[in-house]
Design a protein around this motif. Sequence first.
Motif, PDB file in Angstrom:
ATOM      1  N   PHE A  32      -9.535  36.915-104.799  1.00  0.00           N
ATOM      2  CA  PHE A  32     -10.137  35.696-104.252  1.00  0.00           C
ATOM      3  C   PHE A  32      -9.282  35.109-103.116  1.00  0.00           C
ATOM      4  O   PHE A  32      -9.336  33.912-102.856  1.00  0.00           O
ATOM      5  N   GLY A  33      -8.441  35.944-102.499  1.00  0.00           N
ATOM      6  CA  GLY A  33      -7.610  35.488-101.390  1.00  0.00           C
ATOM      7  C   GLY A  33      -6.365  34.724-101.801  1.00  0.00           C
ATOM      8  O   GLY A  33      -5.650  34.206-100.949  1.00  0.00           O
ATOM      9  N   MET A  34      -6.094  34.653-103.093  1.00  0.00           N
ATOM     10  CA  MET A  34      -4.916  33.922-103.581  1.00  0.00           C
ATOM     11  C   MET A  34      -3.882  34.914-104.096  1.00  0.00           C
ATOM     12  O   MET A  34      -4.234  35.870-104.777  1.00  0.00           O
ATOM     13  N   SER A  51       4.117  36.732-121.116  1.00  0.00           N
ATOM     14  CA  SER A  51       3.860  36.817-119.681  1.00  0.00           C
ATOM     15  C   SER A  51       2.374  37.005-119.433  1.00  0.00           C
ATOM     16  O   SER A  51       1.650  37.529-120.279  1.00  0.00           O
ATOM     17  N   CYS A  52       1.949  36.550-118.286  1.00  0.00           N
ATOM     18  CA  CYS A  52       0.559  36.727-117.868  1.00  0.00           C
ATOM     19  C   CYS A  52       0.498  36.672-116.353  1.00  0.00           C
ATOM     20  O   CYS A  52       1.422  36.206-115.690  1.00  0.00           O
ATOM     21  N   TYR A  53      -0.613  37.168-115.823  1.00  0.00           N
ATOM     22  CA  TYR A  53      -0.861  37.123-114.391  1.00  0.00           C
ATOM     23  C   TYR A  53      -1.825  35.995-114.094  1.00  0.00           C
ATOM     24  O   TYR A  53      -2.828  35.808-114.789  1.00  0.00           O
ATOM     25  N   LEU A  54      -1.521  35.231-113.058  1.00  0.00           N
ATOM     26  CA  LEU A  54      -2.341  34.117-112.609  1.00  0.00           C
ATOM     27  C   LEU A  54      -2.397  34.162-111.086  1.00  0.00           C
ATOM     28  O   LEU A  54      -1.644  34.896-110.453  1.00  0.00           O
ATOM     29  N   THR A  55      -3.274  33.351-110.532  1.00  0.00           N
ATOM     30  CA  THR A  55      -3.293  33.193-109.076  1.00  0.00           C
ATOM     31  C   THR A  55      -2.749  31.817-108.738  1.00  0.00           C
ATOM     32  O   THR A  55      -2.790  30.899-109.552  1.00  0.00           O
ATOM     33  N   SER A 119     -10.604  24.242-102.054  1.00  0.00           N
ATOM     34  CA  SER A 119     -10.763  24.875-100.747  1.00  0.00           C
ATOM     35  C   SER A 119     -10.258  26.318-100.775  1.00  0.00           C
ATOM     36  O   SER A 119     -10.841  27.205-100.155  1.00  0.00           O
ATOM     37  N   ALA A 120      -9.182  26.559-101.512  1.00  0.00           N
ATOM     38  CA  ALA A 120      -8.633  27.912-101.631  1.00  0.00           C
ATOM     39  C   ALA A 120      -9.546  28.806-102.459  1.00  0.00           C
ATOM     40  O   ALA A 120      -9.681  29.998-102.180  1.00  0.00           O
ATOM     41  N   TYR A 121     -10.186  28.245-103.495  1.00  0.00           N
ATOM     42  CA  TYR A 121     -11.094  29.012-104.351  1.00  0.00           C
ATOM     43  C   TYR A 121     -12.091  28.053-104.992  1.00  0.00           C
ATOM     44  O   TYR A 121     -11.732  27.274-105.872  1.00  0.00           O
ATOM     45  N   HIS A 122     -13.326  28.112-104.531  1.00  0.00           N
ATOM     46  CA  HIS A 122     -14.360  27.181-104.993  1.00  0.00           C
ATOM     47  C   HIS A 122     -14.662  27.339-106.486  1.00  0.00           C
ATOM     48  O   HIS A 122     -15.166  26.421-107.128  1.00  0.00           O
ATOM     49  N   GLY A 123     -14.335  28.489-107.053  1.00  0.00           N
ATOM     50  CA  GLY A 123     -14.573  28.719-108.476  1.00  0.00           C
ATOM     51  C   GLY A 123     -13.932  27.675-109.372  1.00  0.00           C
ATOM     52  O   GLY A 123     -14.448  27.369-110.454  1.00  0.00           O
ATOM     53  N   TYR A 124     -12.820  27.090-108.932  1.00  0.00           N
ATOM     54  CA  TYR A 124     -12.178  26.062-109.755  1.00  0.00           C
ATOM     55  C   TYR A 124     -13.091  24.861-109.958  1.00  0.00           C
ATOM     56  O   TYR A 124     -13.111  24.264-111.034  1.00  0.00           O
TER      57      TYR A 124
END
Length: 143
Positions: A32-34, A51-55, A119-124
Motif C-alpha cells: 500500500f506504498g507504506m 514480533s510482527c510485521y506492520l506498516t 492520506s498515506a492509506y485510506h484503508g485506515y
Amino acid sequence: MRPIRDYGAKAMNSAHRLVLAASGNRLLSKPFGMPVVELHTTGRKSGLPRSCYLTTPIHDESTVILVASKGGDDRHPDWYRNLQAHPAAEIVIDGKRRQVHARTATPEEKSTLWPRIVSAYHGYADYQKRTTRDIPVVICDLR
C-alpha cells in the motif's frame, strides 16, 4: 469467527515474513506504498519475545508511527497491548534494528496525525468505520 480471523492474521504475518526473507526484503517491503517495519515486543502475559510485521504510514529519522487498527476489529491487536505493558521495544526499519519507546498518541496528537495517516492509506479510515473502538495511534520514539 474471531479465532479464525486471528489465525488468518497470524498466518498472513508468517507468509509476509517468509516472502520478505526469500526475496531479500525486496518483495512486499512497501505494501500500500507504506514501508514495512518488524516490531519486537515483550509479551504482556508471558514475558517472552514477540514480533510482527506492520506498516508505518508516517516515519522520519526520530519517530515511527504505527496504527493499532487490527483491520477494524473491535479488539486491540496483541502487539498494541504488549506495548501498553512494556513500552520499550525494537523496530527494524530500512534494515536497521532500533530501540524505541512507544506510547499512545494523545487525542490532540491523533487529531493532527490522523489526516496524514489516512492520506498515506485510506484503508485506515475504513477500518475506523468498521469498529466502535477508537483506533489507537502509536508514536514510537527511536532511541
